[in-house]
Design a protein around this motif. Structure first.
Motif, PDB file in Angstrom:
ATOM      1  N   TRP A 101      42.417  13.237  42.055  1.00  0.00           N
ATOM      2  CA  TRP A 101      40.987  13.458  42.302  1.00  0.00           C
ATOM      3  C   TRP A 101      40.746  14.961  42.160  1.00  0.00           C
ATOM      4  CZ3 TRP A 101      40.654   8.750  41.792  1.00  0.00           C
ATOM      5  CH2 TRP A 101      40.275   7.776  42.695  1.00  0.00           C
ATOM      6  N   ARG A 102      39.702  15.346  41.485  1.00  0.00           N
ATOM      7  CA  ARG A 102      39.398  16.777  41.396  1.00  0.00           C
ATOM      8  C   ARG A 102      38.081  17.072  42.108  1.00  0.00           C
ATOM      9  NH1 ARG A 102      43.700  19.284  39.500  1.00  0.00           N
ATOM     10  NH2 ARG A 102      44.582  18.564  37.530  1.00  0.00           N
ATOM     11  N   ALA A 103      38.166  17.904  43.129  1.00  0.00           N
ATOM     12  CA  ALA A 103      36.988  18.381  43.858  1.00  0.00           C
ATOM     13  C   ALA A 103      37.486  19.462  44.810  1.00  0.00           C
ATOM     14  CB  ALA A 103      36.338  17.254  44.645  1.00  0.00           C
ATOM     15  N   LYS A 104      36.687  20.526  44.949  1.00  0.00           N
ATOM     16  CA  LYS A 104      37.085  21.594  45.868  1.00  0.00           C
ATOM     17  C   LYS A 104      37.255  21.079  47.289  1.00  0.00           C
ATOM     18  CE  LYS A 104      37.377  25.912  44.200  1.00  0.00           C
ATOM     19  NZ  LYS A 104      36.148  26.543  43.664  1.00  0.00           N
ATOM     20  N   ALA A 166      35.319  11.988  42.883  1.00  0.00           N
ATOM     21  CA  ALA A 166      36.196  12.281  41.755  1.00  0.00           C
ATOM     22  C   ALA A 166      35.471  12.095  40.425  1.00  0.00           C
ATOM     23  CB  ALA A 166      37.427  11.386  41.808  1.00  0.00           C
ATOM     24  N   ALA A 167      34.627  11.077  40.359  1.00  0.00           N
ATOM     25  CA  ALA A 167      33.930  10.785  39.107  1.00  0.00           C
ATOM     26  C   ALA A 167      32.801  11.770  38.859  1.00  0.00           C
ATOM     27  CB  ALA A 167      33.377   9.371  39.140  1.00  0.00           C
ATOM     28  N   CYS A 168      32.202  12.255  39.931  1.00  0.00           N
ATOM     29  CA  CYS A 168      31.003  13.084  39.796  1.00  0.00           C
ATOM     30  C   CYS A 168      31.335  14.429  39.168  1.00  0.00           C
ATOM     31  CB  CYS A 168      30.375  13.310  41.170  1.00  0.00           C
ATOM     32  SG  CYS A 168      28.900  14.321  41.095  1.00  0.00           S
ATOM     33  N   PRO A 169      30.636  14.801  38.105  1.00  0.00           N
ATOM     34  CA  PRO A 169      30.900  16.111  37.511  1.00  0.00           C
ATOM     35  C   PRO A 169      30.588  17.246  38.499  1.00  0.00           C
ATOM     36  CG  PRO A 169      29.059  15.015  36.400  1.00  0.00           C
ATOM     37  CD  PRO A 169      29.632  14.037  37.361  1.00  0.00           C
ATOM     38  N   ASN A 170      29.814  16.927  39.536  1.00  0.00           N
ATOM     39  CA  ASN A 170      29.448  17.946  40.520  1.00  0.00           C
ATOM     40  C   ASN A 170      30.260  17.818  41.802  1.00  0.00           C
ATOM     41  OD1 ASN A 170      27.383  18.227  38.638  1.00  0.00           O
ATOM     42  ND2 ASN A 170      26.040  16.878  39.819  1.00  0.00           N
ATOM     43  N   ALA A 171      31.186  16.862  41.832  1.00  0.00           N
ATOM     44  CA  ALA A 171      31.950  16.587  43.053  1.00  0.00           C
ATOM     45  C   ALA A 171      31.028  16.393  44.246  1.00  0.00           C
ATOM     46  CB  ALA A 171      32.955  17.702  43.337  1.00  0.00           C
TER      47      ALA A 171
ATOM     48  N   ILE C  65      22.062  25.493  40.974  1.00  0.00           N
ATOM     49  CA  ILE C  65      22.760  24.225  41.219  1.00  0.00           C
ATOM     50  C   ILE C  65      23.928  24.071  40.253  1.00  0.00           C
ATOM     51  CG2 ILE C  65      22.526  21.719  41.012  1.00  0.00           C
ATOM     52  CD1 ILE C  65      19.778  21.998  42.235  1.00  0.00           C
ATOM     53  N   TYR C  66      23.675  24.485  39.006  1.00  0.00           N
ATOM     54  CA  TYR C  66      24.746  24.369  38.017  1.00  0.00           C
ATOM     55  C   TYR C  66      25.976  25.135  38.471  1.00  0.00           C
ATOM     56  CZ  TYR C  66      27.457  25.184  33.807  1.00  0.00           C
ATOM     57  OH  TYR C  66      28.488  25.270  32.917  1.00  0.00           O
ATOM     58  N   PHE C  67      25.771  26.367  38.908  1.00  0.00           N
ATOM     59  CA  PHE C  67      26.937  27.170  39.289  1.00  0.00           C
ATOM     60  C   PHE C  67      27.560  26.680  40.584  1.00  0.00           C
ATOM     61  CE2 PHE C  67      25.238  30.101  36.100  1.00  0.00           C
ATOM     62  CZ  PHE C  67      26.404  30.321  35.380  1.00  0.00           C
ATOM     63  N   SER C  68      26.723  26.259  41.532  1.00  0.00           N
ATOM     64  CA  SER C  68      27.330  25.796  42.788  1.00  0.00           C
ATOM     65  C   SER C  68      28.074  24.482  42.543  1.00  0.00           C
ATOM     66  CB  SER C  68      26.287  25.670  43.895  1.00  0.00           C
ATOM     67  OG  SER C  68      25.667  24.427  43.855  1.00  0.00           O
ATOM     68  N   ASN C  69      27.538  23.640  41.675  1.00  0.00           N
ATOM     69  CA  ASN C  69      28.243  22.391  41.364  1.00  0.00           C
ATOM     70  C   ASN C  69      29.550  22.635  40.623  1.00  0.00           C
ATOM     71  OD1 ASN C  69      26.496  20.713  42.624  1.00  0.00           O
ATOM     72  ND2 ASN C  69      25.379  20.100  40.803  1.00  0.00           N
ATOM     73  N   ARG C  70      29.513  23.598  39.740  1.00  0.00           N
ATOM     74  CA  ARG C  70      30.739  23.929  39.007  1.00  0.00           C
ATOM     75  C   ARG C  70      31.835  24.353  39.967  1.00  0.00           C
ATOM     76  NH1 ARG C  70      31.699  24.843  33.540  1.00  0.00           N
ATOM     77  NH2 ARG C  70      33.446  26.227  33.911  1.00  0.00           N
ATOM     78  N   SER C  71      31.422  25.164  40.940  1.00  0.00           N
ATOM     79  CA  SER C  71      32.452  25.648  41.859  1.00  0.00           C
ATOM     80  C   SER C  71      32.873  24.542  42.823  1.00  0.00           C
ATOM     81  CB  SER C  71      31.982  26.913  42.568  1.00  0.00           C
ATOM     82  OG  SER C  71      31.634  26.628  43.888  1.00  0.00           O
ATOM     83  N   ALA C  72      31.940  23.619  43.136  1.00  0.00           N
ATOM     84  CA  ALA C  72      32.319  22.488  44.003  1.00  0.00           C
ATOM     85  C   ALA C  72      33.323  21.599  43.294  1.00  0.00           C
ATOM     86  CB  ALA C  72      31.090  21.674  44.389  1.00  0.00           C
ATOM     87  N   GLY C  74      35.505  22.671  40.979  1.00  0.00           N
ATOM     88  CA  GLY C  74      36.777  23.362  40.787  1.00  0.00           C
ATOM     89  C   GLY C  74      37.373  23.011  39.439  1.00  0.00           C
ATOM     90  N   GLN C  75      38.673  22.767  39.445  1.00  0.00           N
ATOM     91  CA  GLN C  75      39.345  22.456  38.191  1.00  0.00           C
ATOM     92  C   GLN C  75      38.798  21.160  37.569  1.00  0.00           C
ATOM     93  OE1 GLN C  75      43.540  22.621  38.569  1.00  0.00           O
ATOM     94  NE2 GLN C  75      43.924  22.211  36.411  1.00  0.00           N
ATOM     95  N   ARG C  76      38.616  21.179  36.268  1.00  0.00           N
ATOM     96  CA  ARG C  76      38.090  19.980  35.580  1.00  0.00           C
ATOM     97  C   ARG C  76      39.242  19.077  35.139  1.00  0.00           C
ATOM     98  NH1 ARG C  76      32.500  20.104  34.991  1.00  0.00           N
ATOM     99  NH2 ARG C  76      32.419  21.245  36.925  1.00  0.00           N
ATOM    100  N   TYR C  77      38.892  17.877  34.738  1.00  0.00           N
ATOM    101  CA  TYR C  77      39.917  16.962  34.236  1.00  0.00           C
ATOM    102  C   TYR C  77      40.376  17.369  32.847  1.00  0.00           C
ATOM    103  CZ  TYR C  77      38.623  14.025  38.133  1.00  0.00           C
ATOM    104  OH  TYR C  77      38.377  13.555  39.398  1.00  0.00           O
TER     105      TYR C  77
END
Lengths: 249, 665, 211
Positions: A101-104, A166-171, C65-72, C74-77
């Motif tokens: 799962w990827r999410a901070k 995990a699925a959400c691009p925004n976690a 929102i874009y940047f906060s979501n990106r950081s939430a 973290g690493q991508r698949y």
């Protein structure tokens, strides 16, 4: 069937991690986790460290298993957890990538194991009915419309696996949070404290570091219990109403 | 050692009420100072921790899972019994009590079971108040269904996920206490030893599974709610992590293990498909409400099915043997689990098994689909409905009732159970045995309590369906919160227990040494392979049918296997890290001792009762034959390292129920 | 996001309807009158301020929102999938940025010149009154294939943004119902197609007419 496995290996949260490649021979009647068992047996035989992954009930209800298989949480079969995914859904010669799962908000513990305590914290923020043991009236004192109870059940079916995040691009953890709010709010017993509940659970969700919902709907598609994003809309509605109704300045 | 069950005096129906009203209490100001450790946070543990927290005690709760919500109670499918008599079908507290004692083959304590039946009603009320989404009728009232071994409809359910919904209710109640600070939650902590000071349970040694740290936790008393030991069989319907370690560590510190040989084999599980199989999946007993169990009468049909030339639908009605309906006309397909399982085994042993391994029988929904289809057609006003239409309507009804189970079956087997009869076979499901406890749920170690499947108390030699959830919640919500006061009221002058007491240090050292020893073996065989071999021995010699010779052979084999384990196991990694293989190794090490004790108990009990079936003790018709004269007792065993276990007996008294040969004919 | 989004959606509809005047074969009379009205009506002026504000707010919020979501996240698949989301929903931020760039281009070309560079706009007399010949300016711009190309891309981007954005706004506002949501969703899709065709049609027709 012969398969190539690309498995994410990571020693701990601080390690960078990388893929490791394995060749494996599997039977189509195996579940995905049984295939992973075979892999681990092979690794142990070679005195190597087995792949750490979480699993427990292996019947799709405890919510422990958590693997992103070829980019999809719980793999390609809809409405199915990894433990119930069977190898007959793959073809001989396939390469299968397995990631955690990827999410901070779900830091990696080791390999495919992540820390999902953030979900517990969200429930602790208000995902309950404030009733002590022994305070209940007779179970049939309040009739509840069959369809209403059934809707509540649909939301309550959440197994807390975190595939939505995990699925959400925004976690984002909206589906998880919304499902609990819907389950409790749709039942008369949980209705009473709904305003307070939705405010504090949403706040907790944000504090835990989950992302914002952008309605991509990935959560709904990947949810092994097929929980609807209509629950998220409901939560949004209740949140707005609760904010407006709140006495807090 | 004299085992005192501490059953209160008086009339059976009055015992609990009177006892509760006269029990010692702990005042609120003292509760705030008193610490309680609860190990295990399934139905029993979570409900106990939550309730004790509500009462004002300082609770520390432990689970080896990452969250209390993952406990295996979550997997219970069918339902929870309660003597509500909402269906007006003649149910009562007495009837639930009677059914449970009879279902348990007269090997449980009357007083405990009666209390269970009494509080069963409160459980439903409590769960409804927690917003558990039980199934409802159109009028909005609670719905019920039937389960095996009873002739009333008293099972409350939430689709096929009742355990999940009840556990989430308890988990949420627990979460509420965690947020209030009355319960401190220790996730990913596994209890590896019990600590006793002056003979009383005063704490535990736990391993932090993330860091591998050995931690010492002290309290005024310890409550174990750590589930059953079915995984000693390797293949079972238990979750992969379910284990006996916490209970077994208590046994090694002097707690007695009662009736370990009573194992429940559940009749409706998906058959084993291969060597790699890691666990078995249950198909809820509720399916036997509508499914009919059968095998082909003719051997040539059996062979044709095994070779794939025919399937179940090809067999003519007259060539089918609905053996449960034939043998047990009064209860038919709804006989208790032990009876149904043995009947399936008999059918397969006689060569009628219907899959390639010969170990499966059919569970067929065709006639239910037709029956429901006709009734649905009638209520929709469709006259002269075609058989296809009837089938369609009937399948919809069956889907509404069992949809998720059918889906699960199809996912695992790849076969559509609406079209083809399911194939099922018995599998280990539940263990009635467990830590010996008295009426207060206290073990023979003062200050050590055991709840739920972890104790032995309520199900005798066989548990009825939908009674495990009932017992877990009864113990946690409505029994222990009262009875724990009997012990704690004497402890109000005891200061906080110091976790640096020498007893703690000693236990921690022992635990570390044990771990180092395991890691130090550095042999050549995996933990898993030992576990698999143990399971095979247990299933072969201490499974659905047992006999003297087999048990003796099995015991020897386990002793050898244990030796081999400690000489040749390979555990990768180190102790001071997240190491799932080490966790497993510690659990299997304990299973290797528990398995032997089960065999010793089975060998000692020269009778057949409930889940314990000795082939030497059966009637001409193949039914179990109990021996009330000699074995009407609870066998509570003390484990002696490298020696023979020592038996302590608690005689059972039946003053309200006449002991009869159990008949479901 | 949802409120500003819905407001911008309503603007798009008005904007498209007004612009359809460009296609009236009257040599630009209707369009020039419309431009004059839009430039001088005080109510429209007020609304236009609100519009600029909404665009800015929508963009800034989107970026945050874009940047906060990106950081939430973290690493991508490593393995990406398109199986669980639509292209549009995955790329709202990218589409939005392109649209913002397009808006600057569009405003710079017309609005800026009309307002701050009146010399560049010839005058035209309609019924004896002098008007800025905005129509002429549009036709000139839309004779340039590069500009027309940019417009087509811009409009397509807008269409994709709307494809997700329209129904998404309702979901955010808590409107999701098994009965009405399918209607909202199809309305959104039809709307985004119509807006795309409508706005794309204008430069395309003008371009080909003047080729």
């Amino acid at each position: 069937m012969k398969l190539k496995l690309k498995v994410w290996r990571q020693k701990n949260a601080k390690d960078k991690g990388q893929f490791e490649l394995f060749d494996i021979e599997a039977s189509e009647h195996m579940s995905f986790l049984e295939m992973m068992d075979v892999l681990n047996e092979q690794l142990i035989e070679k005195k190597k460290e087995p792949v750490a992954f979480e699993h427990d009930c292996r019947e799709g209800i405890c919510g422990a298993c958590s693997m992103v298989i070829n980019g999809q949480p719980h793999g390609p079969q809809q409405g199915t957890t990894t433990c119930q995914l069977h190898m007959r859904h793959f073809k001989d010669g396939d390469t299968i990538a397995v990631e955690p799962w990827r999410a901070k908000a779900f830091p990696i513990i080791k390999d495919l194991v992540v820390d999902r305590s953030a979900f517990d914290h969200i429930i602790q923020a208000g995902g309950f009915v404030s009733v002590n043991t022994g305070q209940a009236q007779d179970g049939n004192a309040i009739p509840i419309e069959k369809t209403q109870a059934s809707k509540a059940f649909d939301a309550a079916a959440c197994i807390g696996c975190g595939a939505c995040v995990a699925a959400c691009p925004n976690a984002s953890a909206m589906l998880f949070t919304a499902a609990k709010i819907a389950h409790l709010g749709l039942m008369p017993q949980g209705k009473i404290e709904e305003n307070q509940r939705v405010l504090s659970m949403v706040k907790k969700m944000d504090d835990e570091g989950f992302g914002k919902c952008s309605n991509t709907g990935a959560c709904e598609v990947e949810c092994p219990k097929e929980i609807s994003i209509a629950n998220i809309a409901r939560m949004n509605r209740k949140y707005m109403a609760a904010t407006l109704a709140s006495d807090k300045k | 050692m004299k085992l005192d069950s501490k059953i209160p005096k008086g009339e059976l129906a009055e015992k609990w009420t009177k006892y509760r009203g006269t029990m010692n209490l702990v005042a609120p100001n003292n509760k705030r100072r008193i610490e309680i450790i609860v190990v295990g946070t399934g139905l029993a543990g979570a409900s106990a921790a939550a309730t004790l927290g509500e009462l004002g005690y300082k609770v520390k709760a432990f689970t080896f899972h990452d969250s209390p919500r993952r406990a295996h109670s979550i997997a219970a499918q069918g339902g929870i019994n309660a003597a509500k008599n909402y269906q007006n079908d003649g149910d009562s507290v007495y009837r639930l009590f009677y059914d449970t004692v009879k279902g348990g083959d007269y090997r449980s304590r009357e007083a405990n079971v009666h209390r269970l039946a009494e509080v069963s009603r409160n459980i439903i009320d409590q769960c409804v108040a927690q917003a558990v989404p039980f199934a409802r009728e159109y009028g909005g009232l609670l719905a019920n269904r039937s389960f095996g071994g009873v002739q009333v409809s008293r099972t409350f359910y939430a689709r096929g996920q009742t355990g999940q919904q009840l556990l989430l209710g308890a988990y949420q109640a627990l979460s509420r206490q965690i947020s209030r600070g009355s319960v401190t939650m220790y996730n990913r902590h596994e209890m590896l030893d019990l600590v006793k000071i002056d003979g009383k349970a005063r704490g535990i040694i736990a391993r932090n599974l993330l860091t591998g740290e050995i931690e010492k936790h002290a309290a005024h008393c310890v409550v174990l709610a750590t589930g059953g030991y079915g995984n000693v069989f390797y293949l079972s319907t238990n979750a992969m992590g379910s284990n006996v370690t916490a209970a077994w560590r208590a046994v090694s510190k002097g707690a007695l293990m009662a009736n370990p040989c009573y194992t429940q084999i559940h009749p409706t599980c998906i058959p084993v498909s291969g060597e790699y199989q890691s666990k078995l999946t249950l198909m809820s007993e509720s399916l036997r409400n509508d499914g009919r169990v059968w095998v082909p009468k003719k051997k040539e049909d059996v062979m044709a099915i095994r070779e794939g030339r025919k399937n179940g639908n090809d067999i003519a009605e007259d060539d089918r043997d609905y053996y449960l309906e034939r043998r047990y006309p009064a209860f038919g397909n709804l006989v208790p689990r032990d009876v149904a399982s043995r009947a399936a085994k008999t059918a397969c042993d006689e060569g009628h098994g219907v899959n390639s391994t010969g170990l499966a029988v059919f569970l067929d929904f065709a006639s239910a689909i037709e029956r429901y289809g006709k009734s649905e057609a009638h209520s929709q006003g469709i006259e002269n409905a075609s058989s296809a239409k009837i089938k369609e309507l009937g399948e919809a009804v069956v889907e509404a009732k069992y949809g998720n189970l059918f889906e699960m079956y199809e996912k695992i087997t790849g076969e559509n159970p609406y079209k083809m009869p399911m194939k099922i076979y018995p599998a280990v499901h539940y263990t009635m045995g467990g830590l010996w406890v008295d009426y207060n749920l206290e073990t023979n170690v003062p200050g050590l309590f055991a709840l739920g499947e972890c104790n032995f108390s309520d199900h005798g030699a066989n548990r009825l369906g939908a009674s495990a959830l009932m017992q877990g919640l009864a113990d946690g919500y409505f029994v222990i919160p009262y009875t724990i006061g009997q012990f704690l009221s004497k402890e109000i002058r005891t200061p906080q227990i110091d976790h640096n007491d020498p007893a703690f240090n000693h236990a921690a050292k022992e635990t570390e040494a044990r771990i180092d020893k395991l890691l130090g073996v550095k042999g050549n065989q995996s933990v898993e392979s030992f576990h698999r071999r143990l399971g095979k021995i247990m299933w072969e010699y201490c499974g659905m049918a047992r006999n003297k010779e087999g048990l003796e052979k099995g015991r020897k084999m386990i002793q050898d296997l244990r030796k081999e384990f400690w000489g040749d196991v390979f555990v990768p990694g180190t102790s001071k890290e997240f190491n799932p293989e080490l966790e497993k190794a510690l659990r299997v090490a304990d299973f290797l001792e528990m398995g032997e004790l089960m065999i010793v108990d089975a060998h000692d009990r020269n009778e057949s009762c409930g889940g314990h079936f000795r082939t030497e003790y059966r009637s001409a018709e193949g039914e179990a034959e109990r021996n009330d004269e000699d074995y009407k007792y609870v066998a509570a065993w003390a484990w002696i390292n490298d020696g023979d276990p020592v038996l302590h007996k608690e005689e059972l008294e039946f003053n309200n129920i006449e002991l009869k040969t159990r008949s479901y004919k | 996001m949802s409120l500003t989004g819905l407001f911008l959606i309503s603007f798009l509809l008005i904007h498209l309807l007004g612009n359809l005047a460009l296609l009236k074969p009257d040599g630009g009379v209707a369009f020039n009158l419309y431009t004059e009205f839009m430039s001088n009506n005080p109510l429209i002026q007020l609304v236009s301020k609100l519009l600029y504000f909404s665009i800015l707010l929508h963009a800034i919020q989107g970026i945050i929102i874009y940047f906060s979501n990106r950081s939430a996240k973290g690493q991508r698949y490593a393995v990406k999938t398109s199986k669980n989301t639509s292209f549009a929903s995955r790329n709202m931020a990218l589409l939005g940025t392109l649209i913002l760039a397009f808006i600057f281009l569009h405003m710079g070309d017309f609005w800026y010149n009309l307002k701050f560079n009146p010399e560049s706009i010839p005058m035209v007399t309609i019924d004896g009154v002098q008007y800025k010949d905005a129509y002429h300016k549009v036709v000139t711009s839309f004779s340039n294939p590069l500009i027309v190309g940019a417009y087509l891309i811009g409009v397509l981007t807008l269409g994709l943004h709307l494809w997700h954005g329209f129904q998404s706004a309702f979901q955010t506002l808590g409107l999701n119902h098994s009965k009405y949501t399918p209607i909202i969703q199809s309305t959104g899709r039809i709307f985004s197609v119509l807006i795309t065709i409508g706005f794309a049609m204008i430069p395309a027709i003008i371009f080909f007419k003047n080729m």
